[in-house]
Write a protein that holds these residues in place. Structure first.
Motif, PDB file in Angstrom:
ATOM      1  N   ARG A 276      53.435  68.961  99.929  1.00  0.00           N
ATOM      2  CA  ARG A 276      52.717  68.872 101.206  1.00  0.00           C
ATOM      3  C   ARG A 276      52.722  70.216 101.934  1.00  0.00           C
ATOM      4  N   LEU A 277      53.796  71.014 101.697  1.00  0.00           N
ATOM      5  CA  LEU A 277      53.889  72.320 102.370  1.00  0.00           C
ATOM      6  C   LEU A 277      53.349  73.447 101.497  1.00  0.00           C
ATOM      7  N   HIS A 278      53.652  73.388 100.209  1.00  0.00           N
ATOM      8  CA  HIS A 278      53.383  74.547  99.342  1.00  0.00           C
ATOM      9  C   HIS A 278      52.158  74.366  98.448  1.00  0.00           C
ATOM     10  N   GLY A 279      51.498  73.211  98.588  1.00  0.00           N
ATOM     11  CA  GLY A 279      50.282  73.008  97.815  1.00  0.00           C
ATOM     12  C   GLY A 279      50.562  72.347  96.476  1.00  0.00           C
ATOM     13  N   GLU A 280      49.495  71.786  95.898  1.00  0.00           N
ATOM     14  CA  GLU A 280      49.663  71.044  94.654  1.00  0.00           C
ATOM     15  C   GLU A 280      49.324  71.963  93.496  1.00  0.00           C
ATOM     16  N   SER A 281      50.311  72.760  93.116  1.00  0.00           N
ATOM     17  CA  SER A 281      50.065  73.710  92.035  1.00  0.00           C
ATOM     18  C   SER A 281      51.340  73.871  91.223  1.00  0.00           C
ATOM     19  N   PHE A 282      51.196  73.817  89.890  1.00  0.00           N
ATOM     20  CA  PHE A 282      52.376  73.892  89.033  1.00  0.00           C
ATOM     21  C   PHE A 282      53.026  75.276  89.095  1.00  0.00           C
ATOM     22  N   SER A 283      52.197  76.321  89.226  1.00  0.00           N
ATOM     23  CA  SER A 283      52.811  77.655  89.284  1.00  0.00           C
ATOM     24  C   SER A 283      53.553  77.854  90.608  1.00  0.00           C
ATOM     25  N   GLN A 284      53.042  77.253  91.694  1.00  0.00           N
ATOM     26  CA  GLN A 284      53.778  77.276  92.971  1.00  0.00           C
ATOM     27  C   GLN A 284      55.129  76.580  92.799  1.00  0.00           C
ATOM     28  N   LEU A 285      55.088  75.418  92.147  1.00  0.00           N
ATOM     29  CA  LEU A 285      56.320  74.658  91.914  1.00  0.00           C
ATOM     30  C   LEU A 285      57.336  75.524  91.171  1.00  0.00           C
ATOM     31  N   CYS A 286      56.909  76.114  90.041  1.00  0.00           N
ATOM     32  CA  CYS A 286      57.822  76.960  89.249  1.00  0.00           C
ATOM     33  C   CYS A 286      58.359  78.106  90.099  1.00  0.00           C
ATOM     34  N   GLY A 287      57.454  78.753  90.856  1.00  0.00           N
ATOM     35  CA  GLY A 287      57.863  79.894  91.668  1.00  0.00           C
ATOM     36  C   GLY A 287      58.952  79.544  92.671  1.00  0.00           C
ATOM     37  N   HIS A 288      58.928  78.303  93.174  1.00  0.00           N
ATOM     38  CA  HIS A 288      59.897  77.916  94.206  1.00  0.00           C
ATOM     39  C   HIS A 288      61.218  77.390  93.653  1.00  0.00           C
ATOM     40  N   ILE A 289      61.223  76.941  92.384  1.00  0.00           N
ATOM     41  CA  ILE A 289      62.441  76.259  91.920  1.00  0.00           C
ATOM     42  C   ILE A 289      63.225  76.991  90.836  1.00  0.00           C
ATOM     43  N   VAL A 290      62.620  78.015  90.218  1.00  0.00           N
ATOM     44  CA  VAL A 290      63.315  78.701  89.120  1.00  0.00           C
ATOM     45  C   VAL A 290      64.511  79.510  89.652  1.00  0.00           C
ATOM     46  N   ASN A 291      65.625  79.435  88.926  1.00  0.00           N
ATOM     47  CA  ASN A 291      66.856  80.192  89.251  1.00  0.00           C
ATOM     48  C   ASN A 291      67.421  79.894  90.642  1.00  0.00           C
ATOM     49  N   LYS A 292      67.296  78.660  91.090  1.00  0.00           N
ATOM     50  CA  LYS A 292      67.825  78.293  92.408  1.00  0.00           C
ATOM     51  C   LYS A 292      69.054  77.386  92.314  1.00  0.00           C
ATOM     52  N   GLY A 293      69.654  77.303  91.125  1.00  0.00           N
ATOM     53  CA  GLY A 293      70.832  76.429  90.993  1.00  0.00           C
ATOM     54  C   GLY A 293      70.444  74.974  90.787  1.00  0.00           C
ATOM     55  N   ALA A 294      71.439  74.108  90.887  1.00  0.00           N
ATOM     56  CA  ALA A 294      71.220  72.675  90.667  1.00  0.00           C
ATOM     57  C   ALA A 294      70.239  72.126  91.707  1.00  0.00           C
ATOM     58  N   CYS A 295      69.394  71.183  91.285  1.00  0.00           N
ATOM     59  CA  CYS A 295      68.342  70.661  92.170  1.00  0.00           C
ATOM     60  C   CYS A 295      68.133  69.169  91.973  1.00  0.00           C
ATOM     61  N   LEU A 296      67.562  68.556  93.005  1.00  0.00           N
ATOM     62  CA  LEU A 296      67.018  67.208  92.890  1.00  0.00           C
ATOM     63  C   LEU A 296      65.495  67.300  92.947  1.00  0.00           C
ATOM     64  N   VAL A 297      64.844  66.671  91.983  1.00  0.00           N
ATOM     65  CA  VAL A 297      63.384  66.587  91.966  1.00  0.00           C
ATOM     66  C   VAL A 297      63.041  65.153  92.357  1.00  0.00           C
ATOM     67  N   ILE A 298      62.177  64.975  93.348  1.00  0.00           N
ATOM     68  CA  ILE A 298      61.800  63.608  93.729  1.00  0.00           C
ATOM     69  C   ILE A 298      60.293  63.542  93.880  1.00  0.00           C
ATOM     70  N   LEU A 299      59.688  62.454  93.390  1.00  0.00           N
ATOM     71  CA  LEU A 299      58.248  62.354  93.495  1.00  0.00           C
ATOM     72  C   LEU A 299      57.811  60.930  93.777  1.00  0.00           C
ATOM     73  N   LYS A 300      56.581  60.834  94.245  1.00  0.00           N
ATOM     74  CA  LYS A 300      56.013  59.531  94.575  1.00  0.00           C
ATOM     75  C   LYS A 300      54.696  59.427  93.837  1.00  0.00           C
ATOM     76  N   ASP A 301      54.467  58.297  93.151  1.00  0.00           N
ATOM     77  CA  ASP A 301      53.172  58.129  92.481  1.00  0.00           C
ATOM     78  C   ASP A 301      52.196  57.428  93.427  1.00  0.00           C
ATOM     79  N   LEU A 302      50.941  57.336  93.006  1.00  0.00           N
ATOM     80  CA  LEU A 302      49.916  56.775  93.904  1.00  0.00           C
ATOM     81  C   LEU A 302      50.152  55.301  94.208  1.00  0.00           C
TER      82      LEU A 302
END
Length: 463
Positions: A276-302
């Motif tokens: 919702r903030l960074h746009g719906e783009s896979f490269s944006q996603l990768c850019g924000h999450i790579v090398n940031k340590g342990a993470c939780l990924v959460i998503l909602k389907d339609l």
């Protein structure tokens, strides 16, 4: 009003509390008794209400606490005739619930579940557990202990309360080891020994009760050795303030998922990515999450299903599986559950982008083409295949349909960001020497330099 014959039981219970705790308990008892005033003595109802209902706790929980206190039998005293709680009952109640073993806790819990003696129905345990979780969310919010989360920037807690209560109730086992489910569970009778076994095996019940009593009645809430159990109940939240974002998480699911993270990661969550903030783009996603340590990924389907996974390692873009057996998948809605690794294979987590030969996307569990959780690099499409279960995590299908369309997605870093990602060049001697830091933490000393660097981090992520 207790007469001069203090019972041995009372003295034994009192002796469990340190002197400063005793004076804390005295103070709270006086406040509660005083607030009922003389009306309370004449009219039982008023005492019940006014002695306990002071904003911090919802009324249903107040009544349950009252019933728990009244259920304490003072031998040889005709307390049953009075609506007032005797000091003795109050102290024994506190001692049993905050310092007692499962056996001492459960007699009172049974009376909090139902005023009547004897076994209780699953439906009554469910209602009690929902009231308990509602009260935890309410009192933490009231006392401003939500650590950066608030009820505006998280999903409405009502469905989360029901989901967490059902999850905790799924651990109820009859004496023969069977676990009733669904409508059958609601109508089953559970006796005291079964409830005791449940309270013993499901630590959240005692922790939640402790929070409700300490924070709700404001007793023993600030003494350091008392707050360990609730220290990481809710992780600190960074990166969502002032962004007008409502997270896919609700408070009960944050509490539940956080309790399954490795202990050293439970103190803080930081928002790295939101579609919702960074746009719906896979490269944006990768850019924000790579090398940031342990993470939780959460998503909602339609279809409104909400689910995700915990990645124990920094995400790296590469055509191999990564991570370790601390990874897990989880569901938040329509049900709340965590699915941990089975030992069947090591396909914990996978992230690939821009490759011709290997699948491109983010996946957890299962195998190529059959992930327990998969987001395609062609952003917006995904799948959750589990016929009948995902091999790596034993999870069922998490999305409403096997192939789903993504509605929203968030990634949260948990614990401290890796040095490289977090503080560029802002080093302190403690960062270099983790043992010094560990010793300080064991001694209960906080890091002096920690507070000084906090704002820098906040600025970086909120701009």
């Amino acid at each position: 009003k207790m007469g001069n014959a203090e019972s041995n039981a009372y003295r034994n219970h009192l002796s469990r509390f340190l002197p400063e705790e005793q004076s804390d308990i005295d103070g709270v008892f006086d406040t509660l008794s005083g607030s009922s005033g003389s009306a309370g003595a004449k009219n039982g109802k008023a005492t019940k209400k006014t002695a306990y209902v002071q904003e911090p706790l919802p009324e249903q929980m107040t009544v349950r606490l009252y019933n728990g206190m009244k259920s304490i039998d003072l031998t040889g005293k005709s307390s049953a005739l009075s609506e007032q709680i005797a000091k003795e009952q109050f102290v024994i109640f506190m001692s049993n619930l905050l310092k007692g073993n499962a056996d001492e806790k459960v007699t009172i819990i049974m009376r909090m579940i139902s005023k009547a003696e004897g076994p209780v129905k699953g439906k009554q345990i469910q209602e009690f557990t929902e009231d308990l979780i509602t009260s935890v969310v309410h009192v933490l919010n009231y006392r401003k202990e939500l650590k950066g989360w608030n009820l505006e920037n998280t999903r409405d807690s009502a469905s989360g309360v029901k989901a967490l209560a059902s999850q905790l109730l799924s651990e109820l086992k009859l004496a023969d080891g069977t676990k009733p489910v669904g409508p059958q569970l609601m109508e089953t009778n559970f006796d005291q020994s079964v409830v005791e076994d449940w309270v013993y095996r499901v630590p959240q019940i005692s922790v939640f009760l402790s929070v409700v009593i300490r924070q709700g009645l404001h007793v023993l809430h600030s003494l350091p050795d008392q707050t360990k159990d609730i220290l990481n109940l809710v992780p600190g939240c960074k990166g969502i303030k002032g962004r007008g974002l409502v997270s896919l998480f609700d408070i009960p699911s944050i509490i539940y998922i956080n309790s399954h993270l490795p202990a050293e990661l439970q103190h803080k969550w930081q928002l790295l990515f939101s579609s919702r903030l960074h746009g719906e783009s896979f490269s944006q996603l990768c850019g924000h999450i790579v090398n940031k340590g342990a993470c939780l990924v959460i998503l909602k389907d339609l279809d409104g299903y909400i689910f995700g996974g915990f990645a124990s390692h920094s995400w790296e873009v590469k055509p191999q599986f990564q991570g370790d057996n601390r990874c897990f998948l989880f569901s938040v809605f329509p049900s709340l559950a965590v699915y941990t690794y089975t030992g069947y294979n090591d396909h914990y987590m996978y992230l690939n982008h821009g490759q011709q030969t290997m699948p491109n996307g983010l996946g957890m569990g299962g195998q190529h083409g059959y992930f327990g959780l998969w987001i395609d690099s062609d952003y917006g499409k995904g799948h959750s295949k589990a016929k009948p279960r995902c091999t790596t995590y034993n999870s069922p299908q998490l999305s409403a349909k096997e192939d789903f369309t993504l509605d929203a997605m968030e990634v949260w870093a948990v614990g401290d960001l890796p040095e490289s990602a977090a503080t560029k060049g802002k080093k302190s001697i403690l960062d270099v020497d983790p043992q010094a830091q560990a010793l300080l933490e064991m001694a209960g000393k906080s890091r002096q330099s920690e507070g000084l660097r906090e704002p820098l981090e906040e600025d970086e992520e909120d701009d």
